[in-house]
Design a protein around this motif. Structure first.
Motif, PDB file in Angstrom:
ATOM      1  N   LYS A  62      -0.523  -4.834  -7.625  1.00  0.00           N
ATOM      2  CA  LYS A  62      -1.973  -4.869  -7.424  1.00  0.00           C
ATOM      3  C   LYS A  62      -2.679  -3.884  -8.323  1.00  0.00           C
ATOM      4  O   LYS A  62      -2.124  -2.845  -8.684  1.00  0.00           O
ATOM      5  N   ALA A  63      -3.896  -4.251  -8.668  1.00  0.00           N
ATOM      6  CA  ALA A  63      -4.806  -3.313  -9.312  1.00  0.00           C
ATOM      7  C   ALA A  63      -5.872  -2.996  -8.288  1.00  0.00           C
ATOM      8  O   ALA A  63      -6.231  -3.844  -7.465  1.00  0.00           O
ATOM      9  N   GLU A 107     -10.979  -6.815   1.375  1.00  0.00           N
ATOM     10  CA  GLU A 107     -11.551  -6.916   0.038  1.00  0.00           C
ATOM     11  C   GLU A 107     -11.370  -8.329  -0.501  1.00  0.00           C
ATOM     12  O   GLU A 107     -10.276  -8.888  -0.408  1.00  0.00           O
ATOM     13  N   GLU A 109     -10.657 -10.813  -3.371  1.00  0.00           N
ATOM     14  CA  GLU A 109      -9.981 -10.648  -4.659  1.00  0.00           C
ATOM     15  C   GLU A 109      -9.541 -11.996  -5.227  1.00  0.00           C
ATOM     16  O   GLU A 109      -9.472 -12.993  -4.514  1.00  0.00           O
ATOM     17  N   GLU A 140      -7.385  -8.874   0.350  1.00  0.00           N
ATOM     18  CA  GLU A 140      -6.503  -7.724   0.549  1.00  0.00           C
ATOM     19  C   GLU A 140      -7.002  -6.915   1.740  1.00  0.00           C
ATOM     20  O   GLU A 140      -8.200  -6.684   1.884  1.00  0.00           O
ATOM     21  N   ILE A 142      -6.842  -3.312   3.006  1.00  0.00           N
ATOM     22  CA  ILE A 142      -6.429  -1.958   2.617  1.00  0.00           C
ATOM     23  C   ILE A 142      -6.498  -1.068   3.845  1.00  0.00           C
ATOM     24  O   ILE A 142      -7.270  -1.331   4.777  1.00  0.00           O
ATOM     25  N   GLY A 233      -8.015  -6.838  -7.746  1.00  0.00           N
ATOM     26  CA  GLY A 233      -8.923  -5.783  -7.289  1.00  0.00           C
ATOM     27  C   GLY A 233     -10.156  -6.332  -6.593  1.00  0.00           C
ATOM     28  O   GLY A 233     -10.640  -7.419  -6.910  1.00  0.00           O
ATOM     29  N   GLY A 234     -10.654  -5.562  -5.650  1.00  0.00           N
ATOM     30  CA  GLY A 234     -11.821  -5.973  -4.868  1.00  0.00           C
ATOM     31  C   GLY A 234     -13.038  -6.183  -5.760  1.00  0.00           C
ATOM     32  O   GLY A 234     -13.360  -5.344  -6.589  1.00  0.00           O
TER      33      GLY A 234
HETATM   34 MG    MG Z   1      -7.634  -4.280  -3.411  1.00  0.00          MG
END
Ligand code: MG
Ligand code: OOG
Length: 262
Positions: A62-63, A107, A109, A140, A142, A233-234
């Motif tokens: 993941k980024a 998030e 993504e 995602e 988190i 990424g979000g």
């Molecule tokens: Mg994320």
């Protein structure tokens, strides 16, 4: 490297226990202010190795902190990279148990699945798109192990970039003919739209986040193998969730994916 091997493995155990017991801790730079980037990734790598030694499979990468909304929300200014373990993966539409987590947030993504190895340095949007098998919507979850989600970059890298759960679903599509920059997203919580954006929010183009990941891995003599699942990424700020919440992500041209919290 500023920390010795013993300290790195002690910090990995400390952070992984916080994850597995759903107990928050203070950010590790409070006690180790001089730790450097290599130490931070070494702690993350040690958490990964601990899981693999117990038979957990690593299923993706993941980024994170790749959009300005996320960087602003967290008060940091550089993307970070982490890994996804098998038990992070939640089947589409199923429930995430909030008592296994500390303070989850979701998030929106875009997930990439690759069909060729990506080796930095020098990866860019073009090389990433050429290596992409398909993209699909992803949410995602988190769950920073740090109290009140308060951390600095080195602390969050060591904590595997707050990675906790994720779901992928909707429609998988090859990237030819798609413009991921203008691909719109709507995130709904309990039927109410709560966050909106477009792919460009992620470092200009979601594929650019994947290129940054490959280039960062190259510094540590690693690469993104063919067949990898990667969260780019979000796109918006992360949204806090609690038991009873239902979350759905709509991605233009890619359908929708959802999960519940109980
Ligand atoms: Mg994320
Ligand atoms: C760090 C992880 C951020 C993303 O997509 O930006 C992340 C955090 O905000 O806790 O996964």
């Amino acid at each position: 490297m500023k920390l010795d091997k013993k300290t790195i493995s002690a910090l990995a155990e400390h952070l992984e226990s916080a994850e597995l017991n759903a107990r928050d801790v203070v950010k590790i730079t409070d006690d180790h202010p001089d730790m450097d980037w290599d130490d931070a990734y070494a702690i993350q790598d040690e958490i990964r190795a601990r899981k693999e030694r117990r038979g957990v499979r690593i299923v993706g990468l993941k980024a994170g902190l790749t959009s300005h909304s996320k960087m602003k929300q967290m008060g940091v200014d550089t993307p970070v990279f982490g890994f996804l373990a098998d038990y992070f993966s939640v089947p589409e539409g199923s429930a995430v148990k909030v008592n296994e987590l500390i303070h989850p947030k979701v998030e929106p993504e875009i997930a990439f699945v690759t069909k060729a190895d990506l080796r930095g340095p020098g990866c860019n949007i073009a090389t990433v798109l050429a290596a992409t098998d398909f993209v699909m919507p992803a949410i995602e979850v988190i769950d920073s192990r740090y109290r009140d989600f308060k951390f600095d970059l080195k602390s969050v890298i060591a904590d595997n970039t707050s990675a906790s759960r994720f779901v992928v679903g909707g429609t998988m599509k090859p990237v030819d003919g798609m413009d991921l920059k203008t691909t719109g997203i709507v995130l709904e919580k309990n039927g109410v739209p709560v966050a909106f954006g477009a792919g460009a929010a992620v470092v200009g183009h979601p594929a650019a986040a994947i290129a940054m990941l490959a280039n960062e891995l190259a510094k540590r003599d690693q690469f993104v193998p063919a067949g990898s699942l990667i969260l780019s990424g979000g796109i918006t700020e992360a949204v806090a969730v609690e038991s009873g919440d239902n979350v759905t992500l709509h991605v233009q041209g890619l359908g929708q994916v959802g999960l519940r919290f109980e």
